[in-house]
Write a protein that holds these residues in place. Structure first.
Motif: not given
Length: 592
Positions: A27-32
């Protein structure tokens, strides 16, 4: 390690954000933000270890709908004689994480599907005669490899809890991990027991407001991060340092402004005047009694922690008032409009249609006919594997391609302005041409002087041709603005016929003195110029008016502002500007 040390370098911020994400990824994420390189590879390898035993799968940015959410499995359907659903990437990744490279190229449709899965933990499969709600509780890692003016869709970025930047990180900056996979497994097991209080929520909301973070999701991500940090420490209670780190990791990268300076805050927090002597003083609120770690002191600590986590470039940009959020090229118009084609461009999902309107999409047509197979067969053909295709099953191919953009400079080459402005325009055109090779963009130049306007440089991407045309551009004479705008509109019409998206950039002081018919007179010349500007608005051509008046101008009665209003265009006052400034203004105003 103190809070400032934990976020002191881009690599430490990124690796800490990745560790917190790995504890609670669903339900979340990581933007690289990074191109392909050793630093990003090292971070992705570390994330894969930290997520274990959860699955880390990969998907392309241009993934089709039938692969993302699922659809009819044509081969299995033909073998079984009944509709068989094919599981999409979202449903297959349930309980795991999806990594997508080149996230700046994700379409709005794919972003919407991912956003819905992150919000609800489900994916709705309603296509090809199938209807089902499948579990898809996933996390997302989006790798943004775009240029300065490109970014993933905002609907997706907002739902990714952590934004990190590795653009300035080299392989020498990579540090070994401080935690083991066993630490992450223990943290995930402890996470449901970690508790937060209302004071932490109130403090994070106040910090978000001071840094201009208006999304409530950011505060929720900060709370989740604080709980994950406590779980990594092996504790079930969130401590102030957990809140500080969580705010630095989630709110810092989203900041759109700097908080008020301390002296302004102190003036706002001055105690009220004492009450009259005949009235007893009010009781002091508990949060102002001065104990250690009061809410006010905690808020100040978190403010400093978030400030420490701001990248130096971002800090300078915010202090200077520059906008924080980047936009994708499709939104701010760095390339032309999108059009649909049946022959060329990026492939899209097939659509129902007649064969006279496009080429047949065979697999999509069979997919549409397969659910009706048994109903269409005759009783004596019950054992046949034949698929009967009817006209309503036909699916045709569609493609999407972007038009090129053509920037048409309409330059006042009359009198004194010729000497002060033509050199700047020449430099701006050369700068724009340098960016045209990565896109299908062209530049044209129309100059007006004397009693006419003329095409000095037809639409081109050739730098050599532009320099030859610009080197001998003469100047002097009257100011026939109407004639220049009429020629520019004709060029814009030609560009549209070739499939380009035109934009007119008018550079003048607005003091027209030559009419359409070649006569003189300022009032009638300005009236003709406004009429020409209205024709540009009626043709729906994007426009930008740059006011070059050295003195005066800029007010509501400025003639150039009136021309901008008549064109339904943007007005910019640049009495003194070099080629770089003009280039920046034009790039930011290119048509959508």
């Amino acid at each position: 390690m103190s809070v400032s040390d934990a976020v002191s370098t881009p690599w430490r911020r990124a690796s800490l954000a990745a560790a917190v994400f790995a504890v609670d990824p669903l339900g979340s994420g990581l933007l690289i933000r990074s191109g392909a390189g050793p630093a990003r590879d090292a971070l992705m390898a570390r994330i894969a270890e930290e997520l274990a035993p959860m699955r880390l799968s990969r998907a392309p940015a241009d993934i089709a709908d039938d692969r993302l959410i699922g659809g009819l499995d044509v081969a299995a359907t033909l073998r079984a004689g009944k509709p068989i659903a094919e599981t999409g990437v979202l449903a297959a990744a349930h309980g795991g994480v999806i990594a997508m490279a080149m996230a700046e190229r994700i379409s709005t449709g794919v972003a919407a599907r991912l956003a819905a899965a992150l919000d609800t933990g489900e994916v709705a499969l309603q296509r090809d005669g199938l209807s089902a709600i499948l579990p898809a509780h996933v996390g997302v890692i989006a790798m943004d490899e775009g240029q300065d003016d490109e970014a993933p869709p905002a609907a997706l970025s907002e739902r990714l809890g952590f934004w990190v930047n590795l653009e300035q990180v080299g392989w020498r900056d990579v540090e070994p991990p401080a935690l083991t996979p066993e630490d992450f497994a223990a943290a995930r097991k402890l996470l449901p027991q970690v508790q937060t209080d209302d004071k932490a929520i109130e403090t994070l909301v106040a910090i978000a407001a001071q840094f201009g973070v208006d999304s409530p999701r950011a505060v929720l991500f900060a709370l989740r991060a604080a709980r994950a940090l406590a779980a990594l420490r092996g504790e079930t209670k969130v401590e102030p340092e957990d809140i500080e780190l969580a705010a630095a990791l989630t709110l810092g990268p989203r900041a759109t402004r700097l908080p008020a300076p301390p002296e302004e805050q102190e003036s706002e927090d001055e105690p009220p005047p004492p009450p009259p002597e005949d009235e007893p003083p009010p009781d002091e609120p508990p949060e102002q009694k001065g104990e250690d770690n009061t809410p006010r002191e905690l808020e100040d600590q978190i403010l400093e922690a978030v400030r420490a986590a701001l990248p130096p470039g971002l800090l300078a940009a915010l202090a200077g008032g520059a906008p924080r959020n980047r936009r994708s090229s499709a939104k701010d118009g760095k390339s032309g409009e999108e059009i649909y084609s049946m022959q060329r461009g990026r492939p899209l999902d097939a659509r129902p249609g007649s064969l006279s309107k496009g080429r047949l999409a065979l697999v999509a047509t069979l997919r549409a006919a397969a659910p009706w197979r048994k109903l269409r067969l005759k009783p004596e053909e019950a054992d046949s594997r034949r698929v009967i295709v009817k006209p309503e099953d036909f699916r045709i191919r569609r493609h999407r391609q972007k038009k090129g953009a053509t920037t048409i400079f309409v330059v006042d080459a009359s009198g004194s302005l010729a000497m002060t402005r033509l050199a700047e325009v020449k430099g701006a055109i050369e700068m724009l041409l340098a960016d045209c090779y990565a896109r299908r963009d062209e530049v044209a130049l129309v100059a007006f002087r004397g009693r006419t306007g003329e095409i000095v440089l037809p639409p081109t991407r050739s730098t050599a041709r532009a320099r030859r045309a610009l080197s001998g551009l003469p100047g002097g004479g009257g100011t026939p603005i109407a004639a220049g705008l009429d020629v520019a509109l004709a060029v814009a019409d030609q560009c549209r016929r070739k499939g380009q998206t035109p934009m007119i950039v008018l550079m003048t002081d607005g003091r027209a003195n030559i009419c359409r018919d070649g006569g003189s007179g300022r009032p009638r010349a300005l009236e003709d110029a406004l009429d020409a500007a209205k024709r540009i608005a009626a043709a729906q051509v994007a426009a930008l008016a740059i006011d070059t008046a050295q003195v005066g101008g800029g007010g509501p009665d400025a003639p150039t502002r009136a021309l901008a209003g008549a064109m339904f265009g943007r007005y910019v006052k640049l009495p003194r500007a070099d080629a770089a400034v003009i280039n920046a203004v034009v790039r930011n105003a290119l048509p959508q």
